[in-house]
Design a protein around this motif. Structure first.
Motif, short mmCIF file in Angstrom:
data_model
loop_
_atom_site.label_atom_id
_atom_site.label_comp_id
_atom_site.label_asym_id
_atom_site.label_seq_id
_atom_site.Cartn_x
_atom_site.Cartn_y
_atom_site.Cartn_z
N TYR A 79 0.84 -1.20 0.00
CA TYR A 79 0.00 0.00 0.00
C TYR A 79 0.88 1.25 0.00
CZ TYR A 79 -4.96 -1.27 0.64
OH TYR A 79 -6.25 -1.68 0.45
N ALA B 233 -6.81 4.06 -1.04
CA ALA B 233 -7.92 4.67 -0.31
C ALA B 233 -8.57 5.83 -1.07
CB ALA B 233 -7.47 5.14 1.07
N TYR B 234 -8.63 5.72 -2.40
CA TYR B 234 -9.33 6.69 -3.23
C TYR B 234 -8.77 8.11 -3.12
CZ TYR B 234 -12.68 2.87 -3.59
OH TYR B 234 -13.27 1.66 -3.81
N ASN B 235 -7.47 8.23 -2.96
CA ASN B 235 -6.87 9.57 -3.02
C ASN B 235 -6.99 10.11 -4.43
OD1 ASN B 235 -5.32 10.46 -0.44
ND2 ASN B 235 -4.95 8.26 -0.58
N ILE C 243 -7.34 13.54 3.70
CA ILE C 243 -8.51 12.65 3.62
C ILE C 243 -9.77 13.49 3.53
CG2 ILE C 243 -9.87 10.91 4.83
CD1 ILE C 243 -7.35 9.79 5.98
N GLN D 195 -13.82 10.28 0.17
CA GLN D 195 -12.97 9.10 0.29
C GLN D 195 -13.51 8.14 1.33
OE1 GLN D 195 -9.13 11.69 0.40
NE2 GLN D 195 -8.45 9.57 0.29
N MET E 254 -14.70 4.36 0.74
CA MET E 254 -14.11 3.26 1.50
C MET E 254 -15.20 2.46 2.21
SD MET E 254 -10.74 3.12 1.25
CE MET E 254 -10.06 2.44 2.76
N MET F 13 -8.49 -3.33 4.77
CA MET F 13 -8.66 -2.09 5.54
C MET F 13 -7.47 -1.78 6.44
SD MET F 13 -11.88 -0.96 7.95
CE MET F 13 -11.47 -2.03 9.32
N ALA G 135 -4.11 -0.48 4.86
CA ALA G 135 -4.21 0.90 4.37
C ALA G 135 -4.05 1.88 5.52
CB ALA G 135 -5.54 1.13 3.66
N THR H 137 -0.73 4.61 6.32
CA THR H 137 -0.72 6.05 6.58
C THR H 137 0.24 6.38 7.73
OG1 THR H 137 -2.58 6.04 8.17
CG2 THR H 137 -3.13 6.25 5.83
#
Length: 229
Positions: free
Chosen positions: A52, A87-89, A130, A134, A138, A159, A162, A166
């Motif tokens: 990730y 994570a849909y950044n 974030i 997003q 998620m 999950m 991810a 971070t």
């Protein structure tokens, strides 16, 4: 002034390798029979976390034009795809913020910087990067995945890695390099890890060599170790 970069497809191959490894391992682990008593379960969590992080590091390379140098369209596509998989950044949102960090490192205009303790800085970091959409995506993905795969697999291998990534990115790529006061002669206001290429790769794809990254942002992550004296 923009720097003209010679076309080099090695970065494309490395980016593709990270994406394929991340996806292949995720698919495998979503089907894997979980045993919480097995150390292998936690090894897989850490390995998926590292992949990730590799997705985001690849997107970061794209922000500097070095994921696919000399091919701006492909470079942007790689950055957009790898950021989205993490994570849909949204790459167009990340790009100006990251360059603002480089222009105003460790100042009030640096979106990555926060003059506080670890947890308050980490929360500030998350707020910068974030968004609510997003979190909604998620949550939607989580609820779809658990329809097809065991809940513990979705939590442990989709999950949790991810979330841990971070921490990895923040701790090694932001907090450690930019905390504290830096001497006046340190023009990048960045510290650096002690030279150990194996640990530097394992900890955060050589981004513990953070002064070197700010000094030579044109180096992709897989060549950054060369700048370490």
């Amino acid at each position: 002034m923009a720097i003209a970069r010679k076309s080099d497809l090695r970065g494309v191959s490395i980016a593709a390798t990270i994406v394929v490894l991340w996806l292949a391992l995720l698919v495998y682990l979503l089907h894997w029979p979980v045993e919480l008593s097995s150390p292998l379960t936690y090894v897989f969590v850490l390995l998926q976390m590292h992949l990730y992080t590799g997705l985001f590091i690849t997107a970061h390379d794209a922000m500097h034009g070095v994921a696919a140098p000399g091919k701006p369209g492909l470079n942007r596509a790689i950055g957009t795809a790898t950021a989205f998989l993490f994570a849909y950044n949204w790459y167009p949102r990340l790009l100006p913020r990251h360059h603002q960090h480089h222009r105003h490192v460790a100042t009030e205009h640096d979106p990555d910087y926060h003059p506080g303790a670890f947890w308050s800085w980490y929360l500030s970091f998350l707020r910068q990067y974030i968004t609510w959409w997003q979190l909604l995506l998620m949550a939607l993905t989580f609820n779809v995945l658990k329809l097809f795969f065991p809940l513990e697999n979705v939590i442990l291998f989709w999950m949790l890695p991810a979330i841990l990534a971070t921490f990895q990115l923040f701790y090694f790529g932001t907090y450690l390099p930019h905390r504290g006061e830096h001497p006046e002669e340190n023009r990048h206001k960045s510290s650096t890890q002690r030279k150990n290429h194996l640990w530097a790769f394992m900890s955060c794809y050589f981004f513990g060599y953070h002064y070197e990254h700010h000094d030579k942002p044109y180096l992709p992550w897989w060549q950054l170790y060369k700048a370490k004296s």
